[in-house]
Design a protein around this motif. Structure first.
Motif, PDB file in Angstrom:
ATOM      1  N   VAL A 177       0.831  -1.207   0.000  1.00 39.11           N
ATOM      2  CA  VAL A 177       0.000   0.000   0.000  1.00 39.11           C
ATOM      3  C   VAL A 177       0.864   1.256   0.000  1.00 39.11           C
ATOM      4  O   VAL A 177       0.436   2.314  -0.478  1.00 39.11           O
ATOM      5  CB  VAL A 177      -0.982   0.001   1.189  1.00 39.11           C
ATOM      6  N   ALA A 178       2.091   1.170   0.526  1.00 42.77           N
ATOM      7  CA  ALA A 178       2.995   2.318   0.464  1.00 42.77           C
ATOM      8  C   ALA A 178       3.388   2.613  -0.980  1.00 42.77           C
ATOM      9  O   ALA A 178       3.541   3.779  -1.372  1.00 42.77           O
ATOM     10  CB  ALA A 178       4.246   2.051   1.306  1.00 42.77           C
ATOM     11  N   TYR A 205      -0.413 -11.302   1.110  1.00 43.71           N
ATOM     12  CA  TYR A 205      -0.295 -10.425   2.275  1.00 43.71           C
ATOM     13  C   TYR A 205      -0.039  -9.009   1.805  1.00 43.71           C
ATOM     14  O   TYR A 205      -0.015  -8.740   0.594  1.00 43.71           O
ATOM     15  CB  TYR A 205       0.744 -10.913   3.285  1.00 43.71           C
ATOM     16  N   VAL A 206       0.160  -8.108   2.768  1.00 43.01           N
ATOM     17  CA  VAL A 206       0.244  -6.674   2.480  1.00 43.01           C
ATOM     18  C   VAL A 206       1.507  -6.101   3.116  1.00 43.01           C
ATOM     19  O   VAL A 206       1.852  -6.455   4.248  1.00 43.01           O
ATOM     20  CB  VAL A 206      -1.006  -5.938   3.030  1.00 43.01           C
ATOM     21  N   HIS A 207       2.174  -5.221   2.385  1.00 46.04           N
ATOM     22  CA  HIS A 207       3.309  -4.460   2.910  1.00 46.04           C
ATOM     23  C   HIS A 207       2.867  -3.049   3.294  1.00 46.04           C
ATOM     24  O   HIS A 207       2.064  -2.424   2.595  1.00 46.04           O
ATOM     25  CB  HIS A 207       4.399  -4.316   1.848  1.00 46.04           C
ATOM     26  N   VAL A 208       3.454  -2.543   4.376  1.00 47.60           N
ATOM     27  CA  VAL A 208       3.246  -1.164   4.813  1.00 47.60           C
ATOM     28  C   VAL A 208       4.620  -0.581   5.127  1.00 47.60           C
ATOM     29  O   VAL A 208       5.426  -1.224   5.813  1.00 47.60           O
ATOM     30  CB  VAL A 208       2.344  -1.087   6.061  1.00 47.60           C
ATOM     31  N   HIS A 222      11.610   3.426   3.057  1.00 45.60           N
ATOM     32  CA  HIS A 222      11.586   2.380   4.089  1.00 45.60           C
ATOM     33  C   HIS A 222      12.464   2.773   5.274  1.00 45.60           C
ATOM     34  O   HIS A 222      12.953   1.912   5.998  1.00 45.60           O
ATOM     35  CB  HIS A 222      12.055   1.029   3.537  1.00 45.60           C
ATOM     36  N   ALA A 223      12.661   4.079   5.452  1.00 49.75           N
ATOM     37  CA  ALA A 223      13.515   4.559   6.531  1.00 49.75           C
ATOM     38  C   ALA A 223      12.849   5.683   7.311  1.00 49.75           C
ATOM     39  O   ALA A 223      13.516   6.374   8.071  1.00 49.75           O
ATOM     40  CB  ALA A 223      14.847   5.043   5.950  1.00 49.75           C
ATOM     41  N   HIS A 224      11.547   5.844   7.126  1.00 51.04           N
ATOM     42  CA  HIS A 224      10.807   6.910   7.793  1.00 51.04           C
ATOM     43  C   HIS A 224       9.496   6.338   8.316  1.00 51.04           C
ATOM     44  O   HIS A 224       9.045   5.265   7.883  1.00 51.04           O
ATOM     45  CB  HIS A 224      10.535   8.061   6.821  1.00 51.04           C
ATOM     46  N   PRO A 225       8.839   7.040   9.236  1.00 52.00           N
ATOM     47  CA  PRO A 225       7.571   6.537   9.784  1.00 52.00           C
ATOM     48  C   PRO A 225       6.507   6.381   8.697  1.00 52.00           C
ATOM     49  O   PRO A 225       6.526   7.068   7.674  1.00 52.00           O
ATOM     50  CB  PRO A 225       7.175   7.630  10.794  1.00 52.00           C
ATOM     51  N   VAL A 226       5.585   5.476   8.949  1.00 54.20           N
ATOM     52  CA  VAL A 226       4.469   5.261   8.029  1.00 54.20           C
ATOM     53  C   VAL A 226       3.540   6.472   8.101  1.00 54.20           C
ATOM     54  O   VAL A 226       3.034   6.809   9.167  1.00 54.20           O
ATOM     55  CB  VAL A 226       3.694   3.983   8.395  1.00 54.20           C
ATOM     56  N   PRO A 227       3.283   7.141   6.974  1.00 50.68           N
ATOM     57  CA  PRO A 227       2.434   8.331   7.014  1.00 50.68           C
ATOM     58  C   PRO A 227       0.958   7.975   7.006  1.00 50.68           C
ATOM     59  O   PRO A 227       0.562   6.867   6.627  1.00 50.68           O
ATOM     60  CB  PRO A 227       2.819   9.074   5.734  1.00 50.68           C
ATOM     61  N   ARG A 228       0.128   8.914   7.408  1.00 49.53           N
ATOM     62  CA  ARG A 228      -1.314   8.704   7.470  1.00 49.53           C
ATOM     63  C   ARG A 228      -1.919   8.282   6.126  1.00 49.53           C
ATOM     64  O   ARG A 228      -2.754   7.373   6.100  1.00 49.53           O
ATOM     65  CB  ARG A 228      -1.994   9.973   7.995  1.00 49.53           C
ATOM     66  N   PRO A 229      -1.515   8.890   4.977  1.00 49.30           N
ATOM     67  CA  PRO A 229      -2.134   8.449   3.723  1.00 49.30           C
ATOM     68  C   PRO A 229      -1.925   6.969   3.422  1.00 49.30           C
ATOM     69  O   PRO A 229      -2.799   6.327   2.836  1.00 49.30           O
ATOM     70  CB  PRO A 229      -1.456   9.334   2.665  1.00 49.30           C
ATOM     71  N   VAL A 230      -0.784   6.420   3.813  1.00 48.75           N
ATOM     72  CA  VAL A 230      -0.546   4.991   3.599  1.00 48.75           C
ATOM     73  C   VAL A 230      -1.483   4.157   4.474  1.00 48.75           C
ATOM     74  O   VAL A 230      -2.057   3.151   4.031  1.00 48.75           O
ATOM     75  CB  VAL A 230       0.928   4.645   3.874  1.00 48.75           C
ATOM     76  N   LEU A 231      -1.649   4.562   5.718  1.00 44.39           N
ATOM     77  CA  LEU A 231      -2.579   3.852   6.601  1.00 44.39           C
ATOM     78  C   LEU A 231      -4.010   3.964   6.086  1.00 44.39           C
ATOM     79  O   LEU A 231      -4.802   3.018   6.218  1.00 44.39           O
ATOM     80  CB  LEU A 231      -2.482   4.408   8.022  1.00 44.39           C
ATOM     81  N   ASP A 232      -4.361   5.088   5.481  1.00 44.55           N
ATOM     82  CA  ASP A 232      -5.707   5.237   4.921  1.00 44.55           C
ATOM     83  C   ASP A 232      -5.935   4.260   3.757  1.00 44.55           C
ATOM     84  O   ASP A 232      -7.029   3.709   3.602  1.00 44.55           O
ATOM     85  CB  ASP A 232      -5.927   6.670   4.442  1.00 44.55           C
ATOM     86  N   ILE A 233      -4.899   4.047   2.941  1.00 43.35           N
ATOM     87  CA  ILE A 233      -5.025   3.066   1.851  1.00 43.35           C
ATOM     88  C   ILE A 233      -5.180   1.668   2.431  1.00 43.35           C
ATOM     89  O   ILE A 233      -5.960   0.851   1.937  1.00 43.35           O
ATOM     90  CB  ILE A 233      -3.819   3.154   0.907  1.00 43.35           C
ATOM     91  N   LEU A 234      -4.440   1.369   3.495  1.00 42.62           N
ATOM     92  CA  LEU A 234      -4.587   0.074   4.157  1.00 42.62           C
ATOM     93  C   LEU A 234      -6.005  -0.102   4.685  1.00 42.62           C
ATOM     94  O   LEU A 234      -6.594  -1.188   4.560  1.00 42.62           O
ATOM     95  CB  LEU A 234      -3.569  -0.045   5.296  1.00 42.62           C
ATOM     96  N   LEU A 264       3.259  -0.540  14.520  1.00 44.50           N
ATOM     97  CA  LEU A 264       2.474  -1.768  14.381  1.00 44.50           C
ATOM     98  C   LEU A 264       1.070  -1.590  14.943  1.00 44.50           C
ATOM     99  O   LEU A 264       0.094  -2.091  14.374  1.00 44.50           O
ATOM    100  CB  LEU A 264       3.192  -2.924  15.090  1.00 44.50           C
ATOM    101  N   ALA A 265       0.975  -0.866  16.057  1.00 44.37           N
ATOM    102  CA  ALA A 265      -0.354  -0.597  16.626  1.00 44.37           C
ATOM    103  C   ALA A 265      -1.195   0.225  15.650  1.00 44.37           C
ATOM    104  O   ALA A 265      -2.401  -0.007  15.492  1.00 44.37           O
ATOM    105  CB  ALA A 265      -0.214   0.132  17.960  1.00 44.37           C
ATOM    106  N   GLY A 266      -0.582   1.201  14.983  1.00 41.18           N
ATOM    107  CA  GLY A 266      -1.306   1.986  13.996  1.00 41.18           C
ATOM    108  C   GLY A 266      -1.767   1.143  12.825  1.00 41.18           C
ATOM    109  O   GLY A 266      -2.868   1.348  12.279  1.00 41.18           O
ATOM    110  N   ILE A 267      -0.954   0.173  12.428  1.00 44.43           N
ATOM    111  CA  ILE A 267      -1.338  -0.737  11.348  1.00 44.43           C
ATOM    112  C   ILE A 267      -2.527  -1.584  11.765  1.00 44.43           C
ATOM    113  O   ILE A 267      -3.495  -1.760  11.018  1.00 44.43           O
ATOM    114  CB  ILE A 267      -0.133  -1.606  10.955  1.00 44.43           C
ATOM    115  N   ARG A 268      -2.488  -2.099  12.992  1.00 42.95           N
ATOM    116  CA  ARG A 268      -3.616  -2.914  13.470  1.00 42.95           C
ATOM    117  C   ARG A 268      -4.895  -2.089  13.537  1.00 42.95           C
ATOM    118  O   ARG A 268      -5.987  -2.569  13.205  1.00 42.95           O
ATOM    119  CB  ARG A 268      -3.280  -3.493  14.843  1.00 42.95           C
ATOM    120  N   GLU A 269      -4.775  -0.853  13.965  1.00 47.29           N
ATOM    121  CA  GLU A 269      -5.949   0.005  14.050  1.00 47.29           C
ATOM    122  C   GLU A 269      -6.525   0.269  12.660  1.00 47.29           C
ATOM    123  O   GLU A 269      -7.751   0.287  12.468  1.00 47.29           O
ATOM    124  CB  GLU A 269      -5.595   1.324  14.726  1.00 47.29           C
ATOM    125  N   ALA A 270      -5.635   0.476  11.668  1.00 46.68           N
ATOM    126  CA  ALA A 270      -6.107   0.714  10.309  1.00 46.68           C
ATOM    127  C   ALA A 270      -6.863  -0.501   9.774  1.00 46.68           C
ATOM    128  O   ALA A 270      -7.905  -0.363   9.119  1.00 46.68           O
ATOM    129  CB  ALA A 270      -4.924   1.047   9.397  1.00 46.68           C
TER     130      ALA A 270
END
Length: 499
Positions: A177-178, A205-208, A222-234, A264-270
């Motif tokens: 999704v990233a 499976y899915v990559h974030v 792959h060296a920075h925090p996962v941004p909100r738009p990526v979590l929204d796509i997830l 990881l918690a943000g990914i689970r929430e998404a």
């Protein structure tokens, strides 16, 4: 196939932290960095605890114009067997071009480059995927990649391209999704439209992952925090289908373990949010590419999801994630039981079709890829139809990646050269394609730096020359070249020899 659950990319730099991290059901290891006969102790301990390990290849080149190299396929198969993996994954990308097919020098990208979404490229890719499937002991899943440049004259969207690939080969998909977000920023492609066209039933499976934006260009670092738009796509993806597994990728600039756990918690929430949305309303029949209803087309693509076992269909059909998923680290994605590899004979057959006349298609694709790669790494003219500015950004990104990887495989070089390493390597890389992998690239860089005089005299020069000689062998071919060159350099050459 049992559901994988929540995972993280295993890297040596964070191996200890991953072992202690709660709620990790599986990990993914870069296949080329794993030696089957000497598996890292950390991976062995994880496997003993029932944590699934999936090898993730980065150099096979399924999108190359030539067929996959048998040696690389054998190496990937060996790693799958050594790790007891239920599947292996690779990328829909080309990584090398040129050679006998195009009567031109063979070039290495050192990175994943996009294939054109054309019929020629699709025919070649389908045949290459079939070759890989036949050579591997477990099912294969392929990943969409991020791109800085777009090919002119493309004939399909990304969703249509992946849909037909899965339909024709039965291959499963690793949806990043990233990378969908990257292509949205860099190429104006709508992630929601791509998800609507994908055969979501075929997802393995899915990559974030995270990245950063600079001058309007998104870099998939792959060296920075996962941004909100990526979590929204997830979240959007999870509202359409329950992903069998979701994995956080991080390759550099590793934060403290607590920060990784928060991601990881943000990914689970998404995922939980998407699953909750799917309960509210889900259409009875999704439409595939060109408006054809998904239920009416590509039964093989729908069945491809069961390639690793009869339980996949049930896993994909699962809907709800328990309320309070964030209270227990792995609640949003049920943990997997250890899964044995599945024989190729158990796979569902893809749609039958005549063999594609890929010979001419391979040559046309090969010529196009060689022209693009030569412009990126050898400084030749930009092929017609490409964005020159964006190609310049891609060329600089490739050179910077080469510098970073060489620094990892030969960490002594940045120590010897200090702050001047990056600038020296980028100067060396201009017009000098990589010719034999990153270790050879390190040797070539050291030699050229010595011969060009860009290395400061004194201790740095002595240490760099000693490093080069130690790794070139007792009587290397290139030592003769160095000797001949130094004899022509007069006093400067004698000084080099003396040091």
């Amino acid at each position: 196939m049992v559901r994988l659950g929540t995972g993280i990319g295993w890297r040596p730099e964070i191996a200890d932290a991953v072992e202690r991290m709660p709620g990790i059901d599986w990990v993914e290891a870069v296949a080329e960095n794993v030696c089957p006969g000497h598996l890292p102790d950390s991976l062995l301990r994880l496997r003993e605890r029932g944590v699934t390990v999936v090898p993730h290849g980065v150099s096979l080149g399924l999108g190359d114009a030539e067929r996959p190299d048998p040696g690389r396929l054998a190496a990937l198969a060996e790693r799958a067997e050594a790790l007891g993996a239920p599947l292996v994954t690779e990328h829909i990308a080309f990584v090398r071009a040129g050679g006998p097919l195009t009567a031109s020098p063979r070039l290495e990208a050192g990175h994943l480059l996009p294939v054109p979404r054309t019929r020629d490229a699709l025919d070649v890719l389908c045949e290459n995927v079939r070759v890989a499937q036949d050579a591997l002991p477990v099912p294969l899943a392929v990943e969409n990649i991020a791109a800085l440049v777009a090919w002119p004259g493309e004939e399909m969207t990304e969703g249509q391209f992946l849909y037909e690939l899965a339909d024709r080969t039965g291959v499963r998909l690793l949806v990043d999704v990233a990378n969908l977000h990257t292509n949205h920023v860099n190429r104006g492609e709508d992630p929601a439209e791509a998800l609507a066209e994908l055969p979501l039933e075929a997802i393995a499976y899915v990559h974030v992952a995270g990245g950063f934006e600079r001058d309007g260009v998104w870099h998939d670092s792959h060296a920075h925090p996962v941004p909100r738009p990526v979590l929204d796509i997830l979240t959007d993806l999870a509202s359409r289908v329950s992903p069998p597994g979701v994995l956080l990728e991080r390759d550099d600039r590793f934060p403290e373990p607590a920060e990784l756990e928060r991601e990881l918690a943000g990914i689970r929430e998404a995922v939980r949010t998407g699953a909750a949305r799917s309960l509210a309303a889900r259409p009875s029949a999704r439409t595939g590419p060109r408006g054809v209803t998904r239920d009416a087309c590509a039964p093989a693509a729908r069945l491809a999801v069961s390639a690793v076992g009869a339980t996949v269909a049930a896993a994909v059909g699962a809907t709800a994630v328990p309320a309070g998923a964030l209270a227990a680290p792995a609640a949003s994605l049920p943990p997997a039981a250890p899964a044995a590899p599945v024989a190729r004979a158990e796979r569902v057959a893809p749609r039958q079709e005549p063999a594609a006349p890929a010979g001419a298609a391979r040559q046309r694709l090969g010529l196009a890829q060689a022209a693009l790669l030569s412009a990126l790494v050898a400084g030749t003219p930009v092929p017609e139809g490409f964005d020159r500015v964006r190609l310049g950004v891609q060329a600089r990104a490739l050179a910077a990646k080469r510098a970073d990887v060489v620094a990892k495989v030969a960490p002594e070089l940045p120590l010897i050269l200090g702050d001047g390493y990056q600038a020296a390597f980028l100067t060396y890389a201009q017009g000098r394609p990589m010719r034999g992998g990153y270790r050879q690239d390190a040797l070539d860089f050291a030699e050229e730096t010595l011969l060009s005089g860009r290395c400061a005299p004194g201790r740095p020069r002595r240490e760099l020359r000693r490093w080069w000689l130690d790794r070139s062998g007792p009587a290397p071919r290139r030592t003769s070249r160095l000797g001949r060159r130094t004899s022509r350099l007069g006093r400067r050459g004698r000084a080099l020899t003396r040091y």
